[in-house]
Design a protein around this motif. Structure first.
Motif, PDB file in Angstrom:
ATOM      1  N   VAL A  72      -9.078   2.493 -10.355  1.00 30.27           N
ATOM      2  CA  VAL A  72      -9.995   2.601  -9.226  1.00 30.27           C
ATOM      3  C   VAL A  72     -11.371   2.313  -9.641  1.00 30.27           C
ATOM      4  CG1 VAL A  72     -11.271   3.804  -7.440  1.00 30.27           C
ATOM      5  CG2 VAL A  72      -8.748   3.897  -7.425  1.00 30.27           C
TER       6      VAL A  72
ATOM      7  N   HIS B 132      -7.796  -0.072  -4.768  1.00 33.18           N
ATOM      8  CA  HIS B 132      -8.538   0.417  -3.846  1.00 33.18           C
ATOM      9  C   HIS B 132      -7.896   1.509  -3.219  1.00 33.18           C
ATOM     10  CE1 HIS B 132     -11.257  -0.161  -0.526  1.00 33.18           C
ATOM     11  NE2 HIS B 132     -10.039  -0.131   0.352  1.00 33.18           N
TER      12      HIS B 132
ATOM     13  N   TYR C 252      -3.397   3.693  -1.444  1.00 35.06           N
ATOM     14  CA  TYR C 252      -3.696   3.003  -2.586  1.00 35.06           C
ATOM     15  C   TYR C 252      -3.082   1.581  -2.620  1.00 35.06           C
ATOM     16  CZ  TYR C 252      -4.883   7.602  -4.920  1.00 35.06           C
ATOM     17  OH  TYR C 252      -5.695   8.599  -4.950  1.00 35.06           O
ATOM     18  N   SER C 253      -4.033   0.562  -3.061  1.00 37.71           N
ATOM     19  CA  SER C 253      -3.544  -0.772  -2.847  1.00 37.71           C
ATOM     20  C   SER C 253      -4.213  -1.532  -4.004  1.00 37.71           C
ATOM     21  CB  SER C 253      -3.734  -1.368  -1.446  1.00 37.71           C
ATOM     22  OG  SER C 253      -5.140  -1.477  -1.237  1.00 37.71           O
TER      23      SER C 253
ATOM     24  N   GLY D  34     -11.870  -1.093 -10.780  1.00 39.00           N
ATOM     25  CA  GLY D  34     -11.878  -2.306  -9.804  1.00 39.00           C
ATOM     26  C   GLY D  34     -10.477  -2.833  -9.352  1.00 39.00           C
TER      27      GLY D  34
ATOM     28  N   THR E 186      -6.708  -4.399  -5.555  1.00 38.06           N
ATOM     29  CA  THR E 186      -7.760  -5.314  -5.122  1.00 38.06           C
ATOM     30  C   THR E 186      -7.547  -6.726  -5.605  1.00 38.06           C
ATOM     31  OG1 THR E 186      -8.828  -4.972  -7.292  1.00 38.06           O
ATOM     32  CG2 THR E 186      -9.367  -3.315  -5.355  1.00 38.06           C
ATOM     33  N   PRO E 187      -8.142  -7.793  -5.231  1.00 40.60           N
ATOM     34  CA  PRO E 187      -7.851  -8.923  -5.671  1.00 40.60           C
ATOM     35  C   PRO E 187      -7.765  -9.051  -7.180  1.00 40.60           C
ATOM     36  CG  PRO E 187      -9.336  -9.251  -3.646  1.00 40.60           C
ATOM     37  CD  PRO E 187      -9.162  -7.569  -3.900  1.00 40.60           C
TER      38      PRO E 187
ATOM     39  N   THR F 150       0.719  -1.141   0.099  1.00 37.96           N
ATOM     40  CA  THR F 150       0.061   0.025  -0.228  1.00 37.96           C
ATOM     41  C   THR F 150       0.941   1.176   0.121  1.00 37.96           C
ATOM     42  OG1 THR F 150      -1.622  -1.107   1.117  1.00 37.96           O
ATOM     43  CG2 THR F 150      -1.983   1.170   1.250  1.00 37.96           C
TER      44      THR F 150
ATOM     45  N   GLU G 236      -4.681  -7.649  -8.300  1.00 33.91           N
ATOM     46  CA  GLU G 236      -3.400  -8.479  -8.228  1.00 33.91           C
ATOM     47  C   GLU G 236      -3.391  -9.390  -9.353  1.00 33.91           C
ATOM     48  OE1 GLU G 236      -3.781 -10.356  -4.278  1.00 33.91           O
ATOM     49  OE2 GLU G 236      -3.726  -8.462  -3.187  1.00 33.91           O
TER      50      GLU G 236
END
Length: 135
Positions: free
Chosen positions: A78, A84, A97-98, A81, A100-101, A52, A104
């Motif tokens: 974002v 995050h 910010y990171s 999707g 999301t599944p 993050t 990834e």
């Protein structure tokens, strides 16, 4: 045309719709492709694989991206999707910010392309040099 043929055709059309069609101008998958495969989109996705980050940290990590381009890229990712966004209501405020599944998943694929480019960069540069000499 038999009922069987019509059924197969309908399944094919619905399967195509589900999958998307990058070659069709109005297909929304083109927008997603442009967000994920842009220079900054690739770097954001790869950069966020390690954790993050605040906006300024991510900008420093990427090097050379303007605030405006990074903001636009993050906003698109974002919305799609993949990233995050968490806004912390403190003074001074900050945003993190990171991935999301789903982010990834796409980051792994984009990283594979980036790895290939890095591993084959000398070959690409040689091909460029040969093309420039031929011109």
């Amino acid at each position: 045309m038999s009922d069987l043929d019509q059924g197969s055709e309908a399944e094919t059309l619905s399967a195509r719709f589900e999958r998307g069609n990058l070659f069709a101008a109005p297909c929304p998958s083109r927008d997603v492709l442009s967000h994920v495969s842009s220079r900054w989109g690739v770097l954001v996705l790869i950069g966020l694989q390690t954790g993050t980050y605040r906006f300024s940290e991510l900008r420093r990590k990427m090097g050379g991206v303007s605030e405006k381009m990074l903001a636009q890229t993050l906003q698109a990712l974002v919305r799609d999707g993949f990233v995050h966004r968490v806004s912390h209501p403190v003074v001074p405020p900050f945003v993190e910010y990171s991935l999301t599944p789903m982010g990834e998943e796409v980051a792994l694929r984009v990283a594979g392309l980036a790895d290939w480019i890095e591993e084959n960069l000398l070959r690409v540069l040689e091909a460029r040099e040969q093309a420039d000499q031929s011109s």
